[in-house]
Design an enzyme around this catalytic site. Structure first.
Site, PDB file in Angstrom:
ATOM      1  N   GLY A   1       2.237   2.180  10.459  1.00  0.00           N
ATOM      2  CA  GLY A   1       3.028   3.439  10.069  1.00  0.00           C
ATOM      3  C   GLY A   1       4.101   3.454  11.980  1.00  0.00           C
ATOM      4  O   GLY A   1       4.517   4.240  11.820  1.00  0.00           O
TER       5      GLY A   1
ATOM      6  N   GLY B   1       2.279  -1.162   4.388  1.00  0.00           N
ATOM      7  CA  GLY B   1       2.489   0.211   4.130  1.00  0.00           C
ATOM      8  C   GLY B   1       4.111   0.567   3.886  1.00  0.00           C
ATOM      9  O   GLY B   1       5.083   0.264   3.241  1.00  0.00           O
ATOM     10  N   GLY B   2       4.477   1.015   4.633  1.00  0.00           N
ATOM     11  CA  GLY B   2       6.747   1.469   4.062  1.00  0.00           C
ATOM     12  C   GLY B   2       7.139   0.850   4.189  1.00  0.00           C
ATOM     13  O   GLY B   2       7.768   1.446   2.891  1.00  0.00           O
TER      14      GLY B   2
ATOM     15  N   GLU C   1      -7.365   4.427   7.678  1.00  0.00           N
ATOM     16  CA  GLU C   1      -6.836   5.627   7.131  1.00  0.00           C
ATOM     17  C   GLU C   1      -7.976   6.747   6.721  1.00  0.00           C
ATOM     18  O   GLU C   1      -8.278   7.681   6.302  1.00  0.00           O
ATOM     19  CB  GLU C   1      -5.446   5.657   6.608  1.00  0.00           C
TER      20      GLU C   1
ATOM     21  N   ASN D   1       0.753  -0.886  -0.043  1.00  0.00           N
ATOM     22  CA  ASN D   1       0.190   0.446   0.146  1.00  0.00           C
ATOM     23  C   ASN D   1       0.783   0.781   0.424  1.00  0.00           C
ATOM     24  O   ASN D   1       1.132   1.728   0.999  1.00  0.00           O
ATOM     25  CB  ASN D   1      -0.860  -0.312   1.534  1.00  0.00           C
ATOM     26  N   TRP D   2       0.885   1.996  -1.253  1.00  0.00           N
ATOM     27  CA  TRP D   2       2.067   2.827  -1.868  1.00  0.00           C
ATOM     28  C   TRP D   2       1.054   3.919  -0.746  1.00  0.00           C
ATOM     29  O   TRP D   2       2.220   4.942  -0.701  1.00  0.00           O
ATOM     30  CB  TRP D   2       2.314   3.199  -2.695  1.00  0.00           C
ATOM     31  N   LYS D   3       0.691   4.554  -0.439  1.00  0.00           N
ATOM     32  CA  LYS D   3      -0.635   5.496   0.493  1.00  0.00           C
ATOM     33  C   LYS D   3      -0.810   7.031  -0.808  1.00  0.00           C
ATOM     34  O   LYS D   3      -0.317   6.420  -2.278  1.00  0.00           O
ATOM     35  CB  LYS D   3      -0.301   6.108   1.503  1.00  0.00           C
TER      36      LYS D   3
ATOM     37  N   HIS E   1      -9.711   0.950   4.646  1.00  0.00           N
ATOM     38  CA  HIS E   1      -8.330   0.931   5.032  1.00  0.00           C
ATOM     39  C   HIS E   1      -8.734   2.296   6.280  1.00  0.00           C
ATOM     40  O   HIS E   1      -9.384   3.343   6.620  1.00  0.00           O
ATOM     41  CB  HIS E   1      -6.973   1.622   4.303  1.00  0.00           C
TER      42      HIS E   1
HETATM   43  C1  PEP Z   1      -1.039   0.363   6.006  1.00  0.00           C
HETATM   44  O1  PEP Z   1      -0.867   1.338   5.511  1.00  0.00           O
HETATM   45  O2  PEP Z   1      -1.559  -0.952   5.493  1.00  0.00           O
HETATM   46  C2  PEP Z   1       0.518  -0.859   7.133  1.00  0.00           C
HETATM   47  C3  PEP Z   1       0.411  -1.416   7.169  1.00  0.00           C
HETATM   48  O3  PEP Z   1       1.508   0.896   7.062  1.00  0.00           O
HETATM   49  P1  PEP Z   1       2.619  -0.025   7.804  1.00  0.00           P
HETATM   50  O4  PEP Z   1       2.755  -1.061   7.351  1.00  0.00           O
HETATM   51  O5  PEP Z   1       3.775   1.185   6.998  1.00  0.00           O
HETATM   52  O6  PEP Z   1       2.500   0.196   9.019  1.00  0.00           O
END
Ligand code: PEP
Length: 252
Positions: A175, A236-237, A99, A9-11, A97
């Protein structure tokens, strides 16, 4: 056998050019690695999807949107419909998600419309659920996640339900660098699978891919993915660096 899925998930990160380079790098690494048993998904911004789809080998890499509109079409300035997403060549869409729930007011009612439109357009929803820290501290996470599922994807027919994947993402782990312990993640995913069995039957539950998300990385992925009910990760990250992401893809 249910699919193992590792979805990035590049956001709201990368320009189109940077995204294409990242996607090509992931493609190259996946092509060299032995990752045939894992469905790899890149969740890119809308603007990137067509270019990323063209840049990768579709037999190795799937592309997802991170959202779609709750309406099919029409006067909804700035929205991107499920049909539009499908027309880019994307195969998946991340929905619900935390967010989006928190910053963009996505309710169960809205998510029901989005899931229905995604499925009607042949996209695979990766449906996110998960509790905030205060809920975990009150030990109310099971009831909270159950309600999230009951208000949304548990309203689907068994046939439609069997087309989606679920990502459990405790908000306190997203995150933050704080990963749910392997035991916490496994416990919740087993609980979710039990709820699916109660609602749709054991066969559907056994075929549903349930992912863990929340500070998952190449270091902790092997232990997480070794758990009986963890069928992969939403990342994510660590999905923003090709080598780190590959480390998770090959964690099985
Ligand atoms: C996400 O936002 O879906 C996620 C899992 O982020 P991260 O891996 O950065 O915690």
């Amino acid at each position: 056998m249910r699919k193992k899925i590792v979805a990035g998930n590049w956001k709201c990160n990368t320009t189109v050019q940077e995204g294409v380079e990242l996607a090509k790098a992931v493609n190259e690494l996946v092509a060299k690695a032995d990752a045939k048993n894992v469905v790899v998904v890149l969740g890119t911004p809308f603007t990137h999807i067509t270019s990323v789809v063209s840049a990768v080998d579709a037999s190795l890499i799937n592309v997802a949107a991170q959202n779609c509109a709750a309406e099919a079409k029409g006067a909804f300035t700035g929205e991107v419909s499920a049909a539009m997403v499908k027309s880019t060549g994307a195969t998946h869409v991340i929905l619900g998600h935390s967010e989006r729930r928190e910053y963009y007011g996505e309710t169960s009612e809205i998510l029901n419309k989005k899931v229905a439109l995604a499925l009607a357009n042949g996209l695979t929803p990766i449906y996110c659920c998960g509790e905030a820290l205060s809920i975990r501290e009150a030990n109310e996470q099971n009831a909270y996640v159950k309600t999230q599922l009951e208000e949304t994807i548990f309203n689907l027919s068994a046939e439609d339900f069997s087309k989606l994947a679920i990502a459990y993402e405790p908000i306190w782990a997203i995150g933050t660098g704080v990963t749910a312990s392997t035991a916490q993640a496994q416990e919740m995913l087993a609980y979710i699978r039990g709820l699916i069995a109660d609602k749709f039957g054991k066969a559907v539950a056994e075929e549903t891919s349930i992912l863990y998300g929340g500070s998952c990385n190449a270091k902790n992925a092997p232990e997480l993915f070794a758990q009986a009910d963890i069928d992969g990760g939403l990342i994510g990250g660590a999905s923003l660096k090709a080598e780190d992401f590959l480390g998770i893809i090959t964690a099985y």
